[in-house]
Design a protein around this motif. Sequence first.
Motif, PDB file in Angstrom:
ATOM      1  N   PRO A 132     -14.086  39.717  10.501  1.00 13.81           N
ATOM      2  CA  PRO A 132     -14.179  41.153  10.806  1.00 13.81           C
ATOM      3  C   PRO A 132     -14.088  42.035   9.557  1.00 13.81           C
ATOM      4  O   PRO A 132     -13.322  43.008   9.506  1.00 13.81           O
ATOM      5  N   PHE A 133     -14.877  41.675   8.545  1.00 10.83           N
ATOM      6  CA  PHE A 133     -14.895  42.424   7.290  1.00 10.83           C
ATOM      7  C   PHE A 133     -16.323  42.528   6.777  1.00 10.83           C
ATOM      8  O   PHE A 133     -17.197  41.756   7.162  1.00 10.83           O
ATOM      9  N   MET A 134     -16.527  43.478   5.902  1.00 13.02           N
ATOM     10  CA  MET A 134     -17.786  43.600   5.189  1.00 13.02           C
ATOM     11  C   MET A 134     -17.457  43.925   3.744  1.00 13.02           C
ATOM     12  O   MET A 134     -16.470  44.613   3.457  1.00 13.02           O
ATOM     13  N   GLY A 135     -18.285  43.434   2.838  1.00 18.30           N
ATOM     14  CA  GLY A 135     -18.082  43.661   1.409  1.00 18.30           C
ATOM     15  C   GLY A 135     -18.525  42.449   0.635  1.00 18.30           C
ATOM     16  O   GLY A 135     -18.577  41.330   1.168  1.00 18.30           O
ATOM     17  N   LYS A 136     -18.856  42.648  -0.617  1.00 19.95           N
ATOM     18  CA  LYS A 136     -19.265  41.544  -1.480  1.00 19.95           C
ATOM     19  C   LYS A 136     -18.078  40.858  -2.151  1.00 19.95           C
ATOM     20  O   LYS A 136     -18.163  39.704  -2.555  1.00 19.95           O
ATOM     21  N   GLN A 137     -16.967  41.576  -2.308  1.00 22.69           N
ATOM     22  CA  GLN A 137     -15.792  40.998  -2.958  1.00 22.69           C
ATOM     23  C   GLN A 137     -14.869  40.373  -1.905  1.00 22.69           C
ATOM     24  O   GLN A 137     -13.738  40.806  -1.686  1.00 22.69           O
ATOM     25  N   ILE A 138     -15.400  39.353  -1.256  1.00 19.45           N
ATOM     26  CA  ILE A 138     -14.658  38.582  -0.253  1.00 19.45           C
ATOM     27  C   ILE A 138     -14.957  37.117  -0.535  1.00 19.45           C
ATOM     28  O   ILE A 138     -16.121  36.735  -0.651  1.00 19.45           O
ATOM     29  N   CYS A 139     -13.925  36.302  -0.665  1.00 11.86           N
ATOM     30  CA  CYS A 139     -14.174  34.907  -1.034  1.00 11.86           C
ATOM     31  C   CYS A 139     -13.120  33.982  -0.451  1.00 11.86           C
ATOM     32  O   CYS A 139     -12.121  34.420   0.122  1.00 11.86           O
ATOM     33  N   SER A 140     -13.380  32.698  -0.592  1.00 11.71           N
ATOM     34  CA  SER A 140     -12.445  31.650  -0.188  1.00 11.71           C
ATOM     35  C   SER A 140     -12.044  30.815  -1.386  1.00 11.71           C
ATOM     36  O   SER A 140     -12.821  30.641  -2.331  1.00 11.71           O
ATOM     37  N   SER A 141     -10.833  30.283  -1.311  1.00 13.11           N
ATOM     38  CA  SER A 141     -10.394  29.220  -2.205  1.00 13.11           C
ATOM     39  C   SER A 141     -10.156  27.983  -1.348  1.00 13.11           C
ATOM     40  O   SER A 141      -9.329  28.013  -0.430  1.00 13.11           O
ATOM     41  N   TRP A 142     -10.898  26.921  -1.617  1.00 14.96           N
ATOM     42  CA  TRP A 142     -10.796  25.652  -0.881  1.00 14.96           C
ATOM     43  C   TRP A 142     -10.176  24.640  -1.834  1.00 14.96           C
ATOM     44  O   TRP A 142     -10.809  24.225  -2.799  1.00 14.96           O
ATOM     45  N   VAL A 143      -8.916  24.286  -1.580  1.00 15.21           N
ATOM     46  CA  VAL A 143      -8.192  23.397  -2.488  1.00 15.21           C
ATOM     47  C   VAL A 143      -8.060  22.024  -1.843  1.00 15.21           C
ATOM     48  O   VAL A 143      -7.483  21.883  -0.758  1.00 15.21           O
ATOM     49  N   SER A 144      -8.595  21.019  -2.519  1.00 14.93           N
ATOM     50  CA  SER A 144      -8.507  19.663  -1.992  1.00 14.93           C
ATOM     51  C   SER A 144      -7.129  19.078  -2.280  1.00 14.93           C
ATOM     52  O   SER A 144      -6.605  19.200  -3.387  1.00 14.93           O
ATOM     53  N   MET A 145      -6.549  18.434  -1.275  1.00 17.26           N
ATOM     54  CA  MET A 145      -5.257  17.775  -1.421  1.00 17.26           C
ATOM     55  C   MET A 145      -5.398  16.255  -1.527  1.00 17.26           C
ATOM     56  O   MET A 145      -4.410  15.546  -1.695  1.00 17.26           O
TER      57      MET A 145
END
Length: 278
Positions: A132-145
């Motif tokens: 429920p957001f809009m914008g280009k400065q939106i990201c994920s960090s996917w950290v492998s364990m």
Amino acid sequence: MSRQQVLEAARARITAEHKATFEAEGVVKVSGAVGDDWIERVLEVADKQLREPGKWVSDTNPGASSNRLFTTRYRWQEDPVIGGFVFDSGMAQMAAELMGSSSARFYFDHLLIKEPRTANPTPWHQDIPYWPFMGKQICSSWVSMTPVTVAESSLEFVRGSHSWDAYYAPESFDGSKGFMADFEGEKMPDVEADRASYDIVGFDVEPGDALFFSSWIIHGSPGNAGDHRRVALSTRWLGDDAVWYPHPGCDPIVSDDDTIAVAGEYPADDNRFPLVAA
């Protein structure tokens, strides 16, 4: 080191090369983003969640030790390890640097587990329409364990697709309609059926490696063809240009009823979307 020193060191890990790659390709790998202490604690959480699942869980084969895709979300306020990871791992500082943002607010955590010999792929998709957001400065960090190759269900991306100016309608991963019927956007192209037509990049990772990627990039992962469990923890980050944008088809867990954020405006809700990096 003090907590502040840890967070400053995390921000300093992001180089000009990392930033250039993220801007151009929409995804970048940061090796050794977290250390063994976080890896051990998150793996313990994964074991416990498989035994005692939280509220927001998806589980394709409950109780099985193979051919099982399990995810759990929104644990940060209830689980001290997940909450600690959100605020103290440095993910927010790295995300802000990569997005070119002065700040990073937290959206939600997502623990993802694929047991050995899990057939289910994660279909090609774009994150932004689900949120429920809009914008280009939106990201994920996917950290492998865990150590993971692409064949063992590490992530693949259509390089540069974050800049296509395309917005694809959300669909459930089982092929049915999304969270709501009247969703926005065009149909996601069938990347898997025509892989040669796309610039696909995949990442083999070691425990502690992080993949940072734009919410606009097309990505997915195959099933886990390996003999060991794949565990990753994603955290989702909102930069300076993010606005609250609830819409048909987006995740209903956080709605207008749950936040003081105003549609079309920056989500300055410190209780629901806390400011972690500034």
